[in-house]
Motif scaffolding. Sequence first.
Motif, short mmCIF file in Angstrom:
data_model
loop_
_atom_site.label_atom_id
_atom_site.label_comp_id
_atom_site.label_asym_id
_atom_site.label_seq_id
_atom_site.Cartn_x
_atom_site.Cartn_y
_atom_site.Cartn_z
N UNK A 297 0.83 -1.20 0.00
CA UNK A 297 0.00 0.00 0.00
C UNK A 297 0.87 1.25 0.00
N UNK A 298 1.94 1.23 0.78
CA UNK A 298 2.86 2.36 0.82
C UNK A 298 3.58 2.56 -0.50
N UNK A 306 -4.91 -4.53 -1.27
CA UNK A 306 -6.28 -4.81 -0.83
C UNK A 306 -6.60 -6.30 -0.96
N UNK A 307 -6.14 -6.93 -2.05
CA UNK A 307 -6.39 -8.36 -2.24
C UNK A 307 -5.75 -9.17 -1.12
N UNK A 308 -4.54 -8.81 -0.72
CA UNK A 308 -3.84 -9.54 0.34
C UNK A 308 -4.52 -9.36 1.69
N UNK A 313 -8.24 -10.95 6.26
CA UNK A 313 -9.45 -10.69 7.04
C UNK A 313 -10.42 -11.87 6.94
N UNK A 314 -10.60 -12.40 5.73
CA UNK A 314 -11.53 -13.52 5.54
C UNK A 314 -11.06 -14.77 6.26
N UNK A 333 -7.62 1.14 6.40
CA UNK A 333 -6.63 2.13 5.98
C UNK A 333 -6.31 2.04 4.49
N UNK A 334 -6.20 0.80 3.98
CA UNK A 334 -5.90 0.62 2.56
C UNK A 334 -7.07 1.12 1.71
#
Length: 393
Positions: A297-298, A306-308, A313-314, A333-334
């Motif tokens: 992201x940085x 976002x995919x990672x 999260x899932x 945040x992403x």
Amino acid sequence: MALRSYCRQLAAQVARVKHCVNDCTRNVSGSGLSSARIKREPAGEFVRWSRWHGRSWHLCVGEKRPTGDAGVSSWTLAWGVMAFSLFGSSDERTEEQKLEDELILLLKKAKYSMMVGELDAANVFLHKAVRLAHQTHNNDAIIYTYSLMANLAFVQGQLDNAEKLFKAAMSFMLSGGTPQDDNAVIEMSLKLASIYATQNKNELAEHGFQFCTESLESKIEKQKKLPPESLSDEERKDTRLLLGLSLDARARYLAANHRFTGACRDYRHALQICQEEQGESHPQTLVLLSDLATVMDLQGKHDEALALVKKAVELGQAAGHPDQHVLLGNMAGILMHKGELEESSKLYQEALALAHAAGDGEAVEQLQEGLKELASRRDGRTESKPEEQELKE
């Protein structure tokens, strides 16, 4: 989500050491890694949200080690026998055995004091114990006690003292015949590298990280050539997990110094090790997925990031990850950086509710800061709309 990178890293490692101390007391024997959030501050600073999961990565120094006579393990294994002897008749004890009994009792008191948070009392017991260990010329006891003293100094933020004690423990180990690539030696070296990183002694930190990773990679290659019966699965796994911990620590150091390409490389390698040794849904695997996403992201790779983090999260939700609110906060945040402010707000609120329920005050503070930044971005977007309309007219 705000706390300067290596201040935050030190706090995270302190939590890890405290967990190891508690575990030591329960098992009569001695890391983990961070759940992280790195964020770009308006002023260009990079800060990190880290949390170590006590035994996720590796055993603590002082726990059972497959070493020979010079190793720490002989002292650890002797604990049960000597502690049991405390219940024997005092008349049957020799003077040497009584001194050993006194040493064992001091160390037990020290570890109990650590467990209940009485660190000053623990320090007193440990100083008495190390004097007695020197008096009886018990090398294993000296190493073990110095290790505990070093961890205690680290917990208390006494980094210079911790450095000296780790070096003292390593010196006794090496002079006693412990190989330089012994996992206990490398784990202490990794702690030293982290101390140097915290103190901004970058040359020493990088040399330390390099020593740990190269020594372990070389050791793993040598182990592959050994007959299967000469190396237990536990020993092999311990070494690989310690390499994962070393790579993760270096990745955090590189990210803190804006060296994102190197950080991604190390995170990917650490992630691969963790997936292979601990599974796709292990808490540490999910932490590493989130950390890698944060660094990407940085780098501006928001879609890949976002995919990672979404995967983390899932999997975390399905597995009941203990810090699911941290993963959600990272994803929020992403999304915010992608400009998806409404979805980001929903996740921040969900993460905040979970953090409150978990009693995680630090996470609550970080999430609230994220919400403030989100509100600021919304205000900026609102102000820009009238200007756009005027230009069209």
